[in-house]
Design a protein around this motif. Structure first.
Motif, mmCIF file in Angstrom:
data_model
loop_
_atom_site.group_PDB
_atom_site.id
_atom_site.type_symbol
_atom_site.label_atom_id
_atom_site.label_comp_id
_atom_site.label_asym_id
_atom_site.label_seq_id
_atom_site.Cartn_x
_atom_site.Cartn_y
_atom_site.Cartn_z
ATOM 1 N N PRO B 295 -9.269 61.838 -42.278
ATOM 2 C CA PRO B 295 -8.281 62.685 -41.608
ATOM 3 C C PRO B 295 -8.662 63.012 -40.163
ATOM 4 C CG PRO B 295 -9.430 63.890 -43.321
ATOM 5 C CD PRO B 295 -9.803 62.467 -43.488
ATOM 6 N N GLU B 296 -9.969 63.040 -39.883
ATOM 7 C CA GLU B 296 -10.366 63.321 -38.498
ATOM 8 C C GLU B 296 -9.760 62.290 -37.558
ATOM 9 O OE1 GLU B 296 -12.623 62.936 -40.881
ATOM 10 O OE2 GLU B 296 -13.701 64.837 -41.084
ATOM 11 N N VAL B 297 -9.715 61.043 -38.034
ATOM 12 C CA VAL B 297 -9.181 59.979 -37.184
ATOM 13 C C VAL B 297 -7.722 60.273 -36.869
ATOM 14 C CG1 VAL B 297 -8.601 57.532 -37.081
ATOM 15 C CG2 VAL B 297 -10.790 58.271 -38.016
ATOM 16 N N GLN B 298 -7.010 60.792 -37.881
ATOM 17 C CA GLN B 298 -5.616 61.154 -37.647
ATOM 18 C C GLN B 298 -5.517 62.182 -36.521
ATOM 19 O OE1 GLN B 298 -3.696 63.201 -40.926
ATOM 20 N NE2 GLN B 298 -2.358 64.178 -39.437
ATOM 21 N N TRP B 299 -6.365 63.207 -36.595
ATOM 22 C CA TRP B 299 -6.277 64.266 -35.586
ATOM 23 C C TRP B 299 -6.750 63.783 -34.233
ATOM 24 C CZ3 TRP B 299 -2.968 67.626 -36.594
ATOM 25 C CH2 TRP B 299 -2.786 68.098 -37.899
ATOM 26 N N VAL B 300 -7.795 62.968 -34.229
ATOM 27 C CA VAL B 300 -8.249 62.436 -32.939
ATOM 28 C C VAL B 300 -7.125 61.600 -32.324
ATOM 29 C CG1 VAL B 300 -9.867 60.843 -31.843
ATOM 30 C CG2 VAL B 300 -10.698 62.510 -33.494
ATOM 31 N N TYR B 302 -3.962 62.079 -32.778
ATOM 32 C CA TYR B 302 -3.021 63.066 -32.247
ATOM 33 C C TYR B 302 -3.469 63.539 -30.878
ATOM 34 C CZ TYR B 302 -0.052 64.108 -36.297
ATOM 35 O OH TYR B 302 0.864 64.065 -37.300
#
Lengths: 297, 346, 264, 234, 383
Positions: B295-300, B302
């Motif tokens: 999920p961090e990749v998703q936020w990064v 973003y």
């Protein structure tokens, strides 16, 4: 002896706690007042620099085994460098852009930094060992840890140093001149780009310092910056944009409100105090408590 | 021509549940649709009046909580010996309540927070959302706090004994979201092409000048906030009765940020912008999930996208596409002046 | 003080404005008569724009009263004052930059329109009818200032002189009875100034009273019925152009000794 | 001393100065006159490096300063006293003057210069610890001029020095500027009060829409019927 | 760079498709939804690791019904909405017949309507809220104790510890508030005086105000219910402020090993309610299984502090597999029926389900064992 401790002692303990907490809040606040108050950049990434300082402290002390007192300035220095890099990469090309634009970019930086931290260090909380004795300093009926006392003293020293830099040095004058009137400052021979970078780096360094100081007191988690950012905004607005004495006093006011609010009203709403304060202040006195009057038009 | 395209799109969207038999994808579409409605509502404030409200998720959450509480019923002590209790209400009525209460909150917040502008306004709206979140977290008697409101009933419509439509399954919910979305779109479209919308645009472009020609600044900002908050509340109500759980995390700042990214990326101040942005960022998390990205990749993603959009598409995707298209058609034939003028008003 | 004499459109009485410790306007009293063109002149910082801002509700005066046709304007919002028919332009070019010239005027037609929010949402036929009328009206106003060919252009792409005309068109859209113009021809070349003077004459023909702040003496002396000269927040002279031009005080404070010599 | 050839400056898409050429000799007092928006202020900004020109060439004492940083231009000896005085409102008078000597390192000389200025403008001395924003318009103008002189310039650019000042102060300001020139400092001045500017200056350039339309000595232009009509309000 | 990412994506996609078609015949899928990121990331990861160990052991022993089992793990990001999404994905897309999850009560409660909607049973391994088994959801099978069970198990210790007056400090969620409520009611029945009941935000790090208040109340015992990170801070800060009350933590998410490591000597003297005692496996009901698990855990080099969470994953998967075996086929309804009858020897003790909740729609609840341990001079000892 275990019995009824008089309420006076509880109050004294609350006051002592608030004083210690206020020192670090003030540190967070003056870092942000340099960036938000003077540069007019709504720096949502401020809390990430706070978290960054704490993680750097963890890296040096717990991972690389460096000396605690050596690690502290190193962590701050890295914070200064990260701040300078952010200004150079993200903000330089937005010079003169409106406040919403820089804010959106800083929100982007905030999300990115926080999640990179999460990927690097995982979400598990880290704690940092300190060289301080584990038994607290006892003053009559109240007590506090040596670590917190150290944090308080260093925070006050940093606040004093920042105040001196801004008011006494050539760099400080150039900073104030730049943000009062950028074009005219350029006419005086001030390198505007350098001043922007330096100011952002200084503010970031102060946030990193707050993180590096508080990391060992609490635990280090990737999300620790969120509340720090919001509290820093509360402090800066409380004290009036760009006012260093205001941010210092604002930090202490917020600490007292939180500590006494949690102690005597409801501990669940402890973190709401700051936000309620912001709302009330902005509705009653939109320029903050200590803002200077300016001639408009 | 333009109308035909809109109808074709609508027919296509309406046909989705007929040929798409993957319920999971339908679920993703429903969630994206709910967020698109929220983003459309934010666009009214952010894009048309130019006020960067970063507390928008509060209205979404208030709508979700109000609707859930009305449908579940509750009893609270406002004073130690004064208890107010509400019996469970039908879901359709609760959803209306959620919308209206969110709109009412929009009115109150608008009246208060439009005393300040710029950075101060942003901080006030953020603080407002945070205070509401803390109330939802701590007023356990009403909101169940972090225990969350569970088993929220789903929507049932119909005449007792005759027929009943139940919105438990996904296709039904999809049509419900689609219908609400279309209504919101039409309302926003009518609003921005009217006197009220022009007043909002005037405020965004030049507030002192707008005031000098008689635009009542506060009135139109508050009107925009009420409509915007009501729609966000409706999206929240949809969310509540679809997901069937509401917890204080619906107030998280990151959801506001998501909505802002949707609006800014798609193109603020355009009707299609939030839909395009909402579709991209509503489907992106699931795409990344399919790629097994943490999920961090998703936020990064973003975060980085947000920065890139500000740099390279400061007006968003829809205006960029429109300019590109106009650039092309201008080569073929110069556009009629009338058409160009109405385009720009959008 | 009498505030409702029939010929007195606007009455400013004892107006004082201070910023912090600085006094911008000091107990200023004057009136604008119905149908006249009155000019305010004086050095920069003499308080002309501050007086404008106070009359139109953009700043709260520290003292004194402002009345328009017997209605007290103190404490009203700019939009309310505009609704009474007192409309202004701004010193720095102020239009809706991101919109077309046509839409600029349409935005200015706010007060001419009567749509209610609910009527809009339910798209009542009255709304569509009114929209048509508004578009007609916008075209008429553009033609009035001579910008009918520019309707489809974005304001940001118009040259400076036309922007200043668009500004006046927006103000006219608000249906003023008293129009306050703040340095409308500053930065215009002499021929643009001349054509603006013609437009001003046509505005006057619409029975609109005009209060003008302007540095261009040719324009001031050419169009004004009456001139008031301010210095350091006070009125130092009030009279017809010819009298002002030869007023010793005005020459000393504003026009300068050299002005009279240049006249010779 | 200063030479400008074919200068073009833009704000975004709007050209403010188009193909402007002019020259200033050592010790001259040159004024630029023209309507608002004629490009006078823009020309000064281009000289001092605040607004980098799009095309053209500016040389000062033989060195090309067309795209030099403001800092470099100031070091070469050009000080710019901007329109509207632009003192730093929240800084004290003393600090404002210190900002004027920002690039200088000769502490002792700075102190002497400051004392000389204080002797010339005693009012600034008595208000040296006051925030500059609280000074009156005339005092601010003196401060702005003094601040520009603190860099020990060879050439001073004055942008609308009489703007918004009471007439007697206008006279005073022009006297000060004359005094500066008398000390051997070259002056370029932009002035809306065309009459006074022409009286004061050795030579003048008349600007219209970013171009030089006329040039000549002050008295030549004063008697030019076109200038009279367009800029003297006659 | 770009194309590399794209290729990886394609490869992953391809592999997933292949795996889906190939595994349809020879594996039985079990869905796992756990918080692998966010506030509960650490605990969720431990549970997932324990479950993975169980998966490996079961497959080594030949799987179930002649097929291997395959865990499909989804991250619910500590967020209820995401938890719903993971349930949707696991049930609708992966077509799992049974699930394990979802750690915290809030997350579990979020998933529960989906269980009813799709009629898929879920084994609940950590959540403690009473609501989960009393709300009438027949697809819930819980092996962790409720707060009420914990409090009841603690009752005999009230006398032996000599508790006269107690304070509470709990995280402001179902877990914390539920424990405070059940324990305070139990203590009242035992005629213990209740002092102050304080709450804290799950993300808070500074408890000085609460501790100052607790210090002033003068109780002999402080019950703390929260996650291990906050317990660490509370122990340290309580020492700084010289809070002398005995600290007892409840809820089983307290990992004494981690406390010793992170709180140092501030942890000494504190007591902890746990559901597994890896320091002395002989204390639990099935010591052999416990020893095997500890050995496998250490072999994997998982964090030693995670044992007290990780065992839940193991017990959960073994119970599920027992259910599948009893059902004779990997279908949701069959498994749901069969789970009622299972008897499993787990690490915590013998697992079997009793009925809770409204008649006709009962949920299943196990009656687990509870142990109290104490930290003394940096070691965990029995109490």
């Amino acid at each position: 002896m275990r019995g009824k401790i008089p309420n006076m002692d509880q109050l004294l303990q609350h006051i002592l706690n608030a004083l210690i907490l206020g020192g670090t809040y003030a540190l967070l606040g003056i870092g942000l007042t340099l960036i938000f108050g003077i540069m007019r950049v709504v720096n949502f990434a401020h809390g990430e620099l706070y978290a960054f300082g704490a993680y750097m402290m963890y890296l040096w002390v717990m991972v690389l085994g460096a000396n605690f007192y050596l690690a502290l300035p190193l962590a701050v220095l890295l914070g200064v460098m990260l701040g300078a890099a952010m200004e150079l990469v993200l903000l330089r090309r937005l010079r003169g852009a409106d406040i919403d634009t820089t804010m959106l970019v800083m929100i982007g930086a905030w999300i990115t930094l926080q999640n990179v931290e999460q990927m690097t260090w995982s979400g598990v909380a880290k704690s940092i060992n300190t060289p301080f004795p584990s038994s607290p300093l006892v003053l009559g009926s109240v007590s506090l840890s040596w670590n917190r006392l150290f944090v308080f003293v260093v925070a006050l020293a940093l606040i004093g140093a920042t105040y001196a830099v801004i008011n006494r040095t050539k760099l400080g004058k150039a900073m104030r001149a730049t943000f009062q009137d950028r074009d005219t400052a350029a006419l005086m021979g001030v390198d505007i780009n350098w001043i922007h970078t330096a100011t952002f780096a200084l503010g970031s360094g102060l946030a990193a310092a707050a993180g590096a100081l508080l990391g060992p007191v609490f635990v280090v988690v990737p999300t620790m910056g969120d509340l720090a950012s919001l509290k820093a905004f509360a402090i800066v607005i409380l004290g009036g944009l760009g006012s260093i004495p205001g941010a210092t006093i604002g930090g202490f006011i917020l600490a007292f409100m939180e500590e006494l609010g949690a102690g005597y009203v409801s501990s669940g709403y402890r973190d709401a105090m700051g936000f309620l304060l912001i709302i009330v202040i902005l509705l009653v006195k939109p320029t903050g408590l200590f803002a200077q009057k300016e001639r408009i038009g | 021509m333009k109308q035909g395209l809109t109808i074709a799109w609508l027919l296509f969207l309406a046909s989705v549940p007929l040929w798409l038999n993957n319920l999971y994808v339908l679920h993703v579409l429903i969630m994206a649709g709910i967020f698109i409605i929220a983003a459309m509502s934010l666009n009214l404030l952010l894009g048309y009046t130019g006020q960067l409200s970063l507390g928008h998720v509060a209205f979404f959450g208030i709508g979700a909580y109000a609707s859930s509480l009305a449908s579940l019923g509750f009893a609270v002590h406002l004073l130690p010996d004064w208890q107010v209790s509400v019996d469970p209400k039908p879901v359709w009525f609760s959803m209306l309540c959620g919308t209206l209460i969110a709109g009412l909150c929009g009115w109150a917040i608008g009246r208060l927070s439009f005393k300040v502008r710029g950075a101060y306004f942003v901080i006030v709206t953020v603080s407002f959302a945070e205070v509401i979140r803390l109330v939802a977290l701590n007023w356990v008697e009403l909101t169940q706090g972090p225990m969350a409101l569970n088993n929220i009933p789903y929507l049932r419509l119909g005449i007792p004994g005759l027929f009943e439509l139940s919105f438990l399954r996904k296709p039904a919910n999809y049509y419900l979201v689609l219908a609400v979305g279309v209504i919101c779109y039409v309302v926003i479209r009518r609003l921005v092409h009217s006197r009220a919308g022009r007043a909002m645009i005037a405020l965004r472009e030049n507030e002192p000048l707008a005031a000098s020609v008689g635009v009542d600044v506060t009135r139109y900002l508050v009107l925009a906030t009420i409509v915007s908050a009501g729609m966000a509340g409706a999206a929240g109500a949809l969310y509540a009765h679809y997901v069937r759980i509401v917890d204080p995390d619906v107030f998280l700042f990151i959801y506001t940020v998501t909505m802002v990214i949707m609006v800014v990326t798609g193109g603020k101040g355009t009707l299609a912008g939030p839909i395009v942005g909402g579709a991209i960022f509503g489907l992106l998390p699931e795409t990344l999930r399919a790629l097994e990205a943490p999920p961090e990749v998703q936020w990064v993603t973003y975060g980085v996208l947000m920065v890139l959009v500000v740099y390279f598409l400061p007006d968003g995707i829809v205006p960029a596409l429109r300019n590109w298209w106009h650039g092309r058609s201008a080569v073929a034939a110069a556009p009629a002046p009338e058409q160009a003028s109405t385009e720009a008003a959008r | 003080m009498s505030t409702s004499q029939p010929d007195r459109e606007l009455v400013v009485d004892g107006l004082s404005i201070r910023f912090g410790g600085l006094t911008a306007v000091e107990s200023m009293s004057f009136h604008v008569a119905k149908g006249e063109i009155l000019s305010l002149i004086g050095p920069n910082g003499a308080g002309k724009t501050s007086a404008f801002n106070a009359i139109t509700g953009y700043i709260e005066p520290n003292g004194g009263t402002i009345a328009y046709r017997g209605i007290r304007l103190n404490g009203l919002k700019p939009s309310q004052i505009a609704a009474h028919g007192v409309v202004r332009t701004f010193q720095k070019t102020s239009v809706f930059m991101g919109q077309t010239a046509f839409d600029n005027v349409l935005l200015g037609l706010h007060l001419a329109s009567r749509q209610r929010p609910l009527a809009i949402i339910f798209a009542l036929p009255s709304v569509a009818r009114e929209e048509k009328e508004l578009a007609e009206e916008a075209r008429r106003i553009l033609a009035f200032v001579g910008l009918e060919a520019r309707g489809a252009l974005l304001a940001s792409s118009l040259p400076y002189g036309e922007l200043r005309l668009l500004e006046v068109a927006i103000a006219l859209a608000a249906k003023p009875r008293l129009l306050l113009l703040d340095e409308p021809v500053s930065g215009m070349n002499p021929s643009e100034t001349a054509s603006f003077m013609q437009i001003l004459a046509r505005i006057r023909a619409l029975d609109i009273t005009v209060l003008l702040v302007e540095h261009d003496m040719k324009m001031v002396m050419g169009v004004s019925d009456r001139v008031i000269c301010l210095n350091q927040g006070r009125i130092i002279a009030d009279g017809p152009p010819a009298a002002i031009q030869s007023d010793r005080e005005v020459i000393r404070a504003y026009l300068g000794e050299r002005y009279t010599r240049a006249q010779d | 001393m200063l030479k400008i050839e074919g200068l073009v400056c833009r704000y975004g898409k709007v050209a403010a100065v188009r193909e402007l050429s002019m020259e200033v000799a050592q010790g001259e007092l040159v004024s630029l006159i023209g309507a608002n928006g004629a490009g006078k202020t823009t020309t000064l900004k281009a000289i001092s490096g605040v607004l980098p020109p799009v095309a053209g060439r500016i040389t000062f004492l033989g060195e090309d300063i067309t795209r030099a940083a403001p800092k470099r231009i100031l070091q070469l000896g050009i000080a710019h006293c901007p329109e509207g005085r632009r003192v730093f409102p929240h800084m004290s008078v003393l600090e404002n003057l210190e900002m004027g000597s920002y690039l200088r390192a000769d502490r002792a000389d700075i102190t002497t210069d400051m004392q000389n200025l204080f002797e010339r403008f005693p009012i600034l001395h008595s208000r040296r610890h006051q925030a500059a924003g609280t000074l009156s318009g005339g005092e601010q103008q003196m401060l702005a001029i003094s601040r520009a002189l603190m860099s020990r310039p060879k050439l001073v650019l004055f942008d609308e020095p009489s703007l918004g000042l009471a007439p007697n102060l206008v006279e005073r300001t022009f006297e000060i500027i004359k005094g500066i020139r008398a000390q051997g400092v070259t002056v370029v001045m932009v002035e809306q009060n065309a009459f006074a500017a022409l009286e004061l200056s050795d030579r003048s350039y008349v600007l219209d829409q970013g171009r030089v339309t006329m040039t000549g000595t002050g008295s030549e232009l004063l008697n030019n019927p076109h200038v009279k009509a367009a800029y003297l309000g006659a | 760079m770009m194309s590399r990412t794209f290729k990886t994506a394609l490869a992953v996609l391809g592999a997933t498709l292949l795996a889906a078609t190939a595994s349809a015949q020879d594996t039985i899928k079990i869905g796992v939804t756990q918080p692998l990121t966010g506030a509960f990331a650490a605990s969720g990861t431990y549970v997932m690791q324990g479950a993975k160990i169980a998966e490996e052991q079961i497959n080594k022993a030949g799987g179930v019904l002649g097929k291997k089992i395959q865990l499909i793990v989804e991250d619910n990001k500590s967020n209820p909405t995401e938890a719903v999404s993971t349930a949707e994905k696991l049930i609708v897309r992966e077509k799992v017949p049974v699930m394990l999850g979802a750690w915290s009560s809030t997350l579990t409660l979020a998933v529960m309507p989906k269980l009813e909607e799709y009629k898929v049973p879920m084994l609940v391994e950590t959540s403690s809220s009473g609501k989960i088994t009393t709300s009438g959801n027949p697809y819930v099978f819980r092996i962790s104790p409720t707060s009420e069970m914990e409090a009841r198990a603690f009752t005999p210790l009230v006398k032996s510890l000599g508790i006269k007056k107690a304070d509470f400090l709990a995280t402001n969620n179902d877990f914390g508030l539920g424990a405070s409520k059940e324990f305070s009611e139990m203590l009242k029945r035992e005629n213990v005086q209740i002092g102050t009941m304080e709450v804290m935000d799950p993300k808070a790090t500074d408890f000085s105000a609460q501790l100052a208040k607790i210090k002033a109340s003068g109780s002999d015992t402080l019950f703390v219910t929260t996650a291990v990170e906050q317990i660490t801070l509370i122990l340290k800060q309580a020492k700084d402020q010289q809070v002398t009350a005995r600290i007892i933590t409840t809820g089983g998410s307290n990992s004494p090993d981690q406390l010793i490591q992170q709180a140092g000597d501030a942890a000494n003297g504190s007591s902890h309610l746990v559901f597994f005692t890896p320091w002395f496996p002989e204390a639990v009901k099935n010591p052999d299984i416990a020893r095997t698990f500890v050995a496998l855990w250490n072999e994997k080099k998982h964090h030693v502090g995670g044992l007290t969470e990780g065992f839940r994953g193991w017990d959960g998967i073994y119970t599920i597999v027992e259910g599948i075996k009893a059902a004779g086929k990997a279908e949701p309804e069959a498994i749901q029926k069969a789970l009622w009858g299972v008897k499993v020897k787990g690490i915590n003790g013998d697992i079997a389900f009793i009925k809770q909740g409204p008649a006709g729609r009962e949920s299943a609840q196990n009656v687990p064992s509870v142990y109290l341990v104490k930290i003394d001079s940096g070691k965990v000892i029995r109490q």
